[in-house]
Design a protein around this motif. Structure first.
Motif, short mmCIF file in Angstrom:
data_model
loop_
_atom_site.label_atom_id
_atom_site.label_comp_id
_atom_site.label_asym_id
_atom_site.label_seq_id
_atom_site.Cartn_x
_atom_site.Cartn_y
_atom_site.Cartn_z
N GLY A 106 0.83 -1.20 0.00
CA GLY A 106 0.00 0.00 0.00
C GLY A 106 0.85 1.24 0.00
O GLY A 106 2.07 1.18 0.14
N MET A 107 0.20 2.39 -0.15
CA MET A 107 0.91 3.67 -0.18
C MET A 107 0.18 4.66 0.71
O MET A 107 -1.04 4.79 0.63
CB MET A 107 0.99 4.20 -1.61
CG MET A 107 1.75 5.51 -1.73
SD MET A 107 2.03 5.98 -3.45
CE MET A 107 2.85 7.56 -3.23
N LYS A 108 0.94 5.33 1.58
CA LYS A 108 0.39 6.40 2.41
C LYS A 108 1.22 7.66 2.27
O LYS A 108 0.78 8.66 1.76
CB LYS A 108 0.32 5.98 3.88
CG LYS A 108 -0.20 7.09 4.79
CD LYS A 108 -0.32 6.64 6.24
CE LYS A 108 -0.85 7.78 7.11
NZ LYS A 108 -0.99 7.36 8.54
N PHE A 109 2.48 7.61 2.72
CA PHE A 109 3.30 8.81 2.74
C PHE A 109 3.66 9.23 1.31
O PHE A 109 4.08 8.41 0.50
CB PHE A 109 4.57 8.57 3.56
CG PHE A 109 4.24 8.21 4.99
CD1 PHE A 109 3.70 9.15 5.84
CD2 PHE A 109 4.44 6.93 5.45
CE1 PHE A 109 3.37 8.84 7.14
CE2 PHE A 109 4.12 6.60 6.77
CZ PHE A 109 3.58 7.55 7.61
N GLY A 110 3.43 10.50 1.01
CA GLY A 110 3.62 11.00 -0.34
C GLY A 110 2.39 10.87 -1.20
O GLY A 110 2.41 11.25 -2.37
N SER A 111 1.31 10.35 -0.62
CA SER A 111 0.11 10.13 -1.42
C SER A 111 -0.52 11.44 -1.91
O SER A 111 -1.12 11.47 -2.98
CB SER A 111 -0.92 9.32 -0.63
OG SER A 111 -1.23 9.95 0.61
N SER A 112 -0.37 12.52 -1.14
CA SER A 112 -0.97 13.79 -1.55
C SER A 112 -0.30 14.35 -2.79
O SER A 112 -0.90 15.10 -3.55
CB SER A 112 -0.87 14.81 -0.41
OG SER A 112 -1.70 14.44 0.66
N GLY A 113 0.94 13.98 -3.03
CA GLY A 113 1.64 14.47 -4.21
C GLY A 113 1.60 13.52 -5.38
O GLY A 113 2.09 13.84 -6.46
N ASN A 114 1.05 12.34 -5.18
CA ASN A 114 1.03 11.35 -6.25
C ASN A 114 -0.24 10.51 -6.15
O ASN A 114 -0.21 9.32 -5.88
CB ASN A 114 2.27 10.46 -6.16
CG ASN A 114 2.54 9.73 -7.47
OD1 ASN A 114 1.67 9.64 -8.32
ND2 ASN A 114 3.74 9.20 -7.60
N GLN A 115 -1.36 11.17 -6.39
CA GLN A 115 -2.64 10.49 -6.24
C GLN A 115 -2.84 9.32 -7.20
O GLN A 115 -3.39 8.28 -6.80
CB GLN A 115 -3.79 11.50 -6.38
CG GLN A 115 -3.96 12.42 -5.20
CD GLN A 115 -3.12 13.68 -5.28
OE1 GLN A 115 -2.19 13.75 -6.09
NE2 GLN A 115 -3.44 14.68 -4.47
N PRO A 116 -2.40 9.41 -8.46
CA PRO A 116 -2.59 8.25 -9.35
C PRO A 116 -1.92 6.98 -8.84
O PRO A 116 -2.53 5.90 -8.87
CB PRO A 116 -1.99 8.73 -10.68
CG PRO A 116 -2.14 10.22 -10.64
CD PRO A 116 -1.90 10.59 -9.21
N LEU A 117 -0.66 7.09 -8.38
CA LEU A 117 0.02 5.90 -7.85
C LEU A 117 -0.66 5.42 -6.58
O LEU A 117 -0.76 4.20 -6.34
CB LEU A 117 1.49 6.22 -7.58
CG LEU A 117 2.33 5.07 -7.00
CD1 LEU A 117 2.32 3.86 -7.93
CD2 LEU A 117 3.77 5.54 -6.73
N THR A 118 -1.12 6.34 -5.75
CA THR A 118 -1.83 5.96 -4.52
C THR A 118 -3.04 5.10 -4.84
O THR A 118 -3.25 4.05 -4.23
CB THR A 118 -2.26 7.22 -3.75
OG1 THR A 118 -1.11 7.98 -3.38
CG2 THR A 118 -3.05 6.85 -2.50
N TRP A 119 -3.84 5.53 -5.81
CA TRP A 119 -5.03 4.76 -6.17
C TRP A 119 -4.66 3.45 -6.85
O TRP A 119 -5.33 2.42 -6.63
CB TRP A 119 -5.95 5.59 -7.07
CG TRP A 119 -6.73 6.61 -6.29
CD1 TRP A 119 -6.38 7.90 -6.05
CD2 TRP A 119 -7.98 6.41 -5.64
NE1 TRP A 119 -7.33 8.53 -5.29
CE2 TRP A 119 -8.33 7.64 -5.02
CE3 TRP A 119 -8.84 5.33 -5.52
CZ2 TRP A 119 -9.50 7.80 -4.30
CZ3 TRP A 119 -10.02 5.49 -4.79
CH2 TRP A 119 -10.34 6.71 -4.19
N ALA A 120 -3.59 3.45 -7.65
CA ALA A 120 -3.16 2.21 -8.29
C ALA A 120 -2.73 1.19 -7.25
O ALA A 120 -3.11 0.01 -7.31
CB ALA A 120 -2.01 2.49 -9.26
#
Length: 338
Positions: A106-120
């Motif tokens: 999963g992804m949390k930190f840095g998610s605000s700057g990289n929303q596409p990768l967060t959702w992927a």
């Protein structure tokens, strides 16, 4: 608790209850996302439990392994490692099957700057994993961030509370659950959603964030006035033992400590340890991001490591200049931006 070796030993020390449950979890294990903050200690805990139980079960740890020395260290403990990017179809397809899956990717930190990768990572990948491991039991790491803010005096949401995620990170985490839930229904796959907040060890977590602020004289934002925490070793043990409770439809389980902790009180405890004054900013709001983990405590018992013990260990660690992961929790966030 002053050295990394002492910390790693404590984190991977299995309880008698875990040793008993291991005998009721047949088959091999694969841990997806094993290179993060909690993964290495979870696989070592599992390895020690299997060895103590006299079992021959196999453990495979899968991660991109950004810490290059970690795979060799795990292999020395009898754990097979596979370096893989789970978003690459070829990497995912090449992974071995196993009866028991613990999904920590999963992804949390840095998610605000990289929303596409967060959702992927948080919402697309779960569907691919669920299809591959449709005949396995799957414990899915999730988060208490899927819940709404609740009054601090109400004890936190339990598993019957409807999710109301705040911000894209939390929304994508609910997406993770919904995608896994869809494939559970489609394929009759037994799952458990492990809604955790917040795990800590000496190198990261809410206690370290507050302790470092007191120690360095940095103001502590009180707008998120209350938190929950749990020792990482206890959380990892509950995750392994949760394989016994996977179900179709998926079971939901809140995992955290039993206390609703005042951030101001926590800072004052570190004042006593450091003989330094804590400084504050902001006003505690009547609501906070909390969880009620009474169901987990009924199933597994209360965490073995108490809040006071965690505070003492954290204070000692800070005074000794212990290693840190450099990943603040941002527990003060009220808009869900991580």
């Amino acid at each position: 608790m002053l050295t990394l070796a002492e910390l790693e030993n404590q984190l991977s020390l299995p309880s008698p209850a875990l040793l008993e449950d291991i005998t009721h979890i047949p088959g091999d294990f694969i841990i997806l996302g094993a290179g993060g903050k909690m993964g290495p200690s979870l696989v070592l805990l599992l390895r020690r439990a299997i060895a103590a139980a006299g079992s021959e079960q196999k453990i495979t740890a899968v991660s991109r392994f950004s810490e290059v020395s970690l795979p060799a260290s795990l292999r020395q403990q009898g754990i097979e490692t596979i370096s893989a990017d789970l978003l690459r179809e070829a990497d995912l397809a090449a992974l071995p099957l196993a009866e028991n899956v613990i999904y920590m990717a999963g992804m949390k930190f840095g998610s605000s700057g990289n929303q596409p990768l967060t959702w992927a990572m948080n919402s697309f990948l779960p569907g691919r994993v669920a299809e591959k491991y449709k005949h396995s039991n799957i414990v899915v790491f999730s988060t208490g961030n899927v819940y709404p803010f609740t009054p601090a005096m109400d004890g936190g949401p339990d598993e019957t509370t409807e999710p109301q995620p705040i911000g894209e990170y939390a929304q994508s985490c609910l997406g993770r659950e919904r995608i896994f839930e869809y494939f559970s229904q489609k394929n009759d796959t037994a799952m458990l959603f492990f809604r955790l907040n917040y795990a800590i060890d000496m190198r990261y977590g809410v206690l370290l964030d507050v302790a470092k602020a007191v120690f360095t004289g940095k103001p502590i934002d009180l707008s998120m006035g209350h938190v929950n925490v749990i020792w990482q070793g206890d959380a990892n043990e509950m995750a392994i033992r949760s394989l016994r409770y996977c179900n179709d439809p998926p079971m939901i389980l809140n995992v955290t400590g039993p206390e609703t902790i005042s951030v101001r009180w926590l800072a004052q405890k570190f004042e006593e340890h450091f003989s330094r004054e804590a400084f504050f900013t902001g006003v505690p709001q009547p609501t906070a991001l909390l969880s009620n983990a009474s169901l987990a405590h009924r199933l597994f018992g209360y965490p073995r490591i108490s809040l006071h013990q965690m505070i003492e260990w954290t204070a000692d660690w800070v005074l000794a200049g212990g290693e840190e992961l450099g990943k603040p929790t941002h527990f003060q966030q009220r808009k869900g931006n991580f």
